[in-house]
Design a protein around this motif. Structure first.
Motif, PDB file in Angstrom:
ATOM      1  N   LEU A 107       9.245  11.246   8.350  1.00 20.79           N
ATOM      2  CA  LEU A 107       8.971   9.883   8.328  1.00 20.79           C
ATOM      3  C   LEU A 107       8.619   9.405   9.884  1.00 20.79           C
ATOM      4  N   LEU A 108       7.940   8.304   9.963  1.00 17.77           N
ATOM      5  CA  LEU A 108       7.658   7.797  11.277  1.00 17.77           C
ATOM      6  C   LEU A 108       8.597   6.876  11.947  1.00 17.77           C
ATOM      7  N   LYS A 109       9.396   7.296  12.863  1.00 19.20           N
ATOM      8  CA  LYS A 109      10.644   6.693  13.299  1.00 19.20           C
ATOM      9  C   LYS A 109      10.579   5.464  13.686  1.00 19.20           C
ATOM     10  N   ARG A 110       9.524   4.531  14.333  1.00 18.91           N
ATOM     11  CA  ARG A 110       9.543   3.247  14.547  1.00 18.91           C
ATOM     12  C   ARG A 110       9.078   2.478  13.510  1.00 18.91           C
ATOM     13  N   MET A 111       8.589   2.796  12.317  1.00 18.27           N
ATOM     14  CA  MET A 111       8.010   2.304  11.004  1.00 18.27           C
ATOM     15  C   MET A 111       9.141   1.870  10.379  1.00 18.27           C
ATOM     16  N   PRO A 112       9.281   0.367   9.795  1.00 22.08           N
ATOM     17  CA  PRO A 112      10.206   0.143   8.423  1.00 22.08           C
ATOM     18  C   PRO A 112       9.766   1.044   7.436  1.00 22.08           C
ATOM     19  N   LEU A 113      10.677   1.154   6.453  1.00 23.17           N
ATOM     20  CA  LEU A 113      10.573   2.103   5.262  1.00 23.17           C
ATOM     21  C   LEU A 113       9.381   1.589   4.435  1.00 23.17           C
ATOM     22  N   ILE A 114       9.032   0.414   4.275  1.00 25.77           N
ATOM     23  CA  ILE A 114       7.943  -0.032   3.452  1.00 25.77           C
ATOM     24  C   ILE A 114       6.599   0.547   4.122  1.00 25.77           C
ATOM     25  N   ASP A 115       6.611   0.351   5.402  1.00 27.06           N
ATOM     26  CA  ASP A 115       5.311   0.664   6.185  1.00 27.06           C
ATOM     27  C   ASP A 115       5.100   2.250   5.954  1.00 27.06           C
ATOM     28  N   ASN A 116       6.367   3.128   6.271  1.00 30.30           N
ATOM     29  CA  ASN A 116       6.039   4.512   6.031  1.00 30.30           C
ATOM     30  C   ASN A 116       5.543   4.974   4.586  1.00 30.30           C
TER      31      ASN A 116
END
Ligand code: ADP
Ligand code: MG
Length: 242
Positions: A107-116
């Motif tokens: 997962l991309l660490k700085r992104m909220p789950l919805i954006d991931n």
């Protein structure tokens, strides 16, 4: 002809590997790794691939996932012969057909789950609002509907893998390919993730997982066992000598 009279082979074939061989070449030295793999997988199956370290699981997964091509033989995915495709064509087939789940969640660490979760849709050209709507739907489907605004480090490892599964589902793939999806999880959490895969399979999703853990493989319905680049068992998990 009545549908009931159609032969078994008429069921939708998702994956057909015919005499797939793969060698790695370095400094003109050939290292043969896959020695002629023949496997057919139909839509809606739940298959575990097992084998010792070095047996060729990752090599086979890379071919199945259209990240690499066989040295010889044929791989038909969802009706398309992939063994002759170039990198761009492989990328297109991969994006349209397969949802990937990895051991490390990725997962991309700085992104909220919805954006991931909605990111693959943005890459596919879906407008942001619609992408987020579909992303939220998939998060709800994996039990994380309340966590859309959290960051990956604000949830547990098992929840992170659920996010990764939501992301794998978001482009409506024909198939989920999971490489050691429970490798970073404790036993109880592994069971929860495998139960989620079981539910998705019950709902019709085709699932292929690589694992070296028997307890994980047992959730699948069919086992393909590899040894030294050959299939040594292929059948219902209940018939396997586990
Ligand atoms: P597994 O995932 O089952 O552990 P792999 O597919 O990673 O097996 O590897 C199978 C065999 O192929 C191993 O002997 C490995 O050393 C060899 N191999 C894997 N990748 C390469 C490569 N890029 N170049 C040369 N040999 C490789
Ligand atoms: Mg491997």
């Amino acid at each position: 002809m009545s549908a009931v009279l159609q032969p078994q082979a008429a069921r939708d074939v998702l994956i057909q590997l015919s005499d797939v061989r793969k060698s790695y070449f370095s400094a003109e030295v050939e290292t043969p790794v896959l020695h002629g793999i023949n496997v057919t997988i139909h839509q809606g199956e739940f298959v575990a691939i097992m084998g010792q370290s070095g047996s060729g699981k990752s090599t086979l997964m890379n071919i199945l996932g259209c990240l690499d091509t066989p040295t010889s033989g044929s791989y038909v995915l969802n009706g398309k012969e992939t063994s002759k495709l170039n990198d761009n064509e492989l990328a297109r087939v991969r994006n349209q057909t397969i949802g990937f789940v990895f051991q490390g969640f990725n997962l991309l660490k700085r992104m909220p789950l919805i954006d991931n979760v909605s990111l693959p849709l943005l890459y596919a050209g879906v407008p942001m609002t619609e992408a987020r709507r579909r992303g939220a739907e998939k998060l709800a489907q994996t039990g994380l509907g309340a966590f859309t605004k959290r960051l990956p480090n604000q949830i547990s490892g098992g929840q992170q893998q659920r996010v990764a599964i939501a992301r794998a589902l978001v482009c409506e793939p024909a198939l989920i390919l999971a490489d050691e999806p429970t490798g970073n999880l404790d036993t109880a959490t592994s069971g929860e993730i495998m139960s989620l895969f079981t539910r998705l399979n019950d709902e019709g999703m085709s699932i292929l997982i690589v694992t070296h853990e028997l307890d994980v493989a047992k959730y699948a319905k069919r086992l393909v066992r590899l040894k030294d680049g050959l299939v040594t068992f292929d059948g219902p998990i209940a018939d396997a000598q586990l």
